[in-house]
Write a protein that holds these residues in place. Structure first.
Motif, PDB file in Angstrom:
ATOM      1  N   SER A  49       7.591 -47.472   8.345  1.00  0.00           N
ATOM      2  CA  SER A  49       8.489 -47.573   6.948  1.00  0.00           C
ATOM      3  C   SER A  49       7.423 -47.997   5.922  1.00  0.00           C
ATOM      4  N   GLN A  50       8.214 -47.472   4.620  1.00  0.00           N
ATOM      5  CA  GLN A  50       7.673 -48.183   3.259  1.00  0.00           C
ATOM      6  C   GLN A  50       8.527 -49.161   2.854  1.00  0.00           C
ATOM      7  N   VAL A  51       7.994 -50.098   2.203  1.00  0.00           N
ATOM      8  CA  VAL A  51       8.645 -51.153   1.824  1.00  0.00           C
ATOM      9  C   VAL A  51       8.058 -51.785   0.439  1.00  0.00           C
ATOM     10  N   MET A  52       8.789 -52.472  -0.510  1.00  0.00           N
ATOM     11  CA  MET A  52       8.247 -52.978  -1.642  1.00  0.00           C
ATOM     12  C   MET A  52       8.071 -54.205  -1.395  1.00  0.00           C
ATOM     13  N   LEU A  53       6.909 -54.896  -1.250  1.00  0.00           N
ATOM     14  CA  LEU A  53       6.444 -56.139  -1.063  1.00  0.00           C
ATOM     15  C   LEU A  53       6.170 -57.074  -2.223  1.00  0.00           C
ATOM     16  N   GLU A  72       4.479 -57.030  -7.260  1.00  0.00           N
ATOM     17  CA  GLU A  72       5.017 -56.144  -6.415  1.00  0.00           C
ATOM     18  C   GLU A  72       4.143 -55.098  -5.971  1.00  0.00           C
ATOM     19  N   MET A  73       4.104 -54.745  -4.483  1.00  0.00           N
ATOM     20  CA  MET A  73       3.020 -53.860  -4.094  1.00  0.00           C
ATOM     21  C   MET A  73       4.214 -52.730  -3.188  1.00  0.00           C
ATOM     22  N   ASP A  74       3.561 -51.624  -3.324  1.00  0.00           N
ATOM     23  CA  ASP A  74       4.014 -50.521  -2.480  1.00  0.00           C
ATOM     24  C   ASP A  74       3.297 -50.499  -1.350  1.00  0.00           C
ATOM     25  N   VAL A  75       3.983 -50.783  -0.036  1.00  0.00           N
ATOM     26  CA  VAL A  75       3.445 -50.794   1.103  1.00  0.00           C
ATOM     27  C   VAL A  75       3.883 -50.158   2.041  1.00  0.00           C
ATOM     28  N   LEU A  76       2.871 -50.122   3.256  1.00  0.00           N
ATOM     29  CA  LEU A  76       3.529 -49.433   4.582  1.00  0.00           C
ATOM     30  C   LEU A  76       3.473 -50.393   5.574  1.00  0.00           C
ATOM     31  N   GLN A 130      -0.318 -52.053   4.831  1.00  0.00           N
ATOM     32  CA  GLN A 130      -1.191 -51.464   4.051  1.00  0.00           C
ATOM     33  C   GLN A 130      -0.662 -50.942   2.686  1.00  0.00           C
ATOM     34  N   GLN A 131      -1.493 -51.327   1.537  1.00  0.00           N
ATOM     35  CA  GLN A 131      -1.001 -50.911   0.325  1.00  0.00           C
ATOM     36  C   GLN A 131      -1.207 -49.423   0.167  1.00  0.00           C
ATOM     37  N   LEU A 132      -0.067 -48.884  -0.473  1.00  0.00           N
ATOM     38  CA  LEU A 132      -0.386 -47.545  -0.646  1.00  0.00           C
ATOM     39  C   LEU A 132      -0.724 -47.074  -2.034  1.00  0.00           C
ATOM     40  N   VAL A 133      -1.811 -46.217  -2.002  1.00  0.00           N
ATOM     41  CA  VAL A 133      -2.445 -45.691  -3.193  1.00  0.00           C
ATOM     42  C   VAL A 133      -1.879 -44.228  -3.583  1.00  0.00           C
ATOM     43  N   LYS A 134      -1.436 -43.963  -4.785  1.00  0.00           N
ATOM     44  CA  LYS A 134      -1.129 -42.533  -5.426  1.00  0.00           C
ATOM     45  C   LYS A 134      -2.154 -41.744  -5.084  1.00  0.00           C
ATOM     46  N   GLY A 135      -2.107 -40.583  -4.605  1.00  0.00           N
ATOM     47  CA  GLY A 135      -3.058 -39.523  -4.072  1.00  0.00           C
ATOM     48  C   GLY A 135      -3.895 -39.721  -2.931  1.00  0.00           C
ATOM     49  N   GLU A 136      -3.506 -40.675  -2.224  1.00  0.00           N
ATOM     50  CA  GLU A 136      -4.387 -41.237  -0.933  1.00  0.00           C
ATOM     51  C   GLU A 136      -3.631 -41.190   0.209  1.00  0.00           C
TER      52      GLU A 136
END
Length: 204
Positions: free
Chosen positions: A57-61, A67-71, A90-96
């Protein structure tokens, strides 16, 4: 998207002590993070989030205000204590693209007319960009008939252009078989054993 608060963990304090104080320990890692960030999370707050979120699941940590967009990458659950002890993000990175899993959930068991519903796969492994992440796949088994099966390639996730499957598309997710087959097998087996016993008794 669920938001979860966390604090940077003081590594001089042992995990066992933090757990006794009501925290869950964890780590945040990612391409833009050097090493990893050790964190601690209030167990009650985490339990609330995990009612609707799970591995994949994707959550905002929120770590100390950042704030970090993480999985949610891994969840270490202690079944003896019935509680989560460790969780990794795992921190999500746009385009990755990231490697993740989608949990398979079967719905409407009670509405299925006969047959045995057997779930073969509990999760589907795949790679996707952050905007294409899927954490749950629901299958309505009430629509399946005896002899039917659902394969990975039959699911919506398989036709999503933003997702690259890792699990074999030909793998079976769920299958429905006739319950009477098992009953007949047991019945035949029982009759065979009884006949054999009577035969041996007669010979004696």
């Amino acid at each position: 998207m669920n938001t979860l608060k966390a604090e940077r963990r003081d590594m001089s304090i042992k995990a066992k002590r933090l757990r006794r104080e009501g925290f869950v320990t964890g780590n945040v890692f990612g391409k833009e993070i050097k090493g990893s960030i050790p964190v601690k999370i209030d167990r009650l707050e985490l339990d609330k989030v995990l009612k609707n979120s799970t591995k994949g699941s994707q959550v905002m940590l929120n770590v100390d205000g950042q704030e970090m967009d993480v999985l949610i990458k891994e969840i270490d659950f202690n079944s003896m204590k019935n509680q989560v002890e460790e969780i990794d993000f795992q921190q999500l990175v746009k385009g990755e693209k990231v490697h993740s899993v989608a949990e398979v959930i079967l719905r409407n068991h009670e509405d299925h007319a006969g047959g045995i519903v057997e779930q073969i796969l509990n999760e589907i492994s795949y790679k996707a960009l952050p905007e294409s992440l899927v954490d749950k796949i629901e299958i309505d088994v009430s629509k399946l008939k005896i002899g039917d099966s659902v394969k990975v390639k039959d699911l919506e996730i398989a036709s999503d252009p933003g997702i690259s499957l890792i699990t074999d598309p030909e793998a079976t997710v769920v299958v429905v078989s006739a319950a009477k087959n098992a009953d007949l097998a047991e019945s035949d087996s029982g009759e065979g054993e009884g006949a054999e016993t009577e035969k041996k008794a007669a010979e004696k």
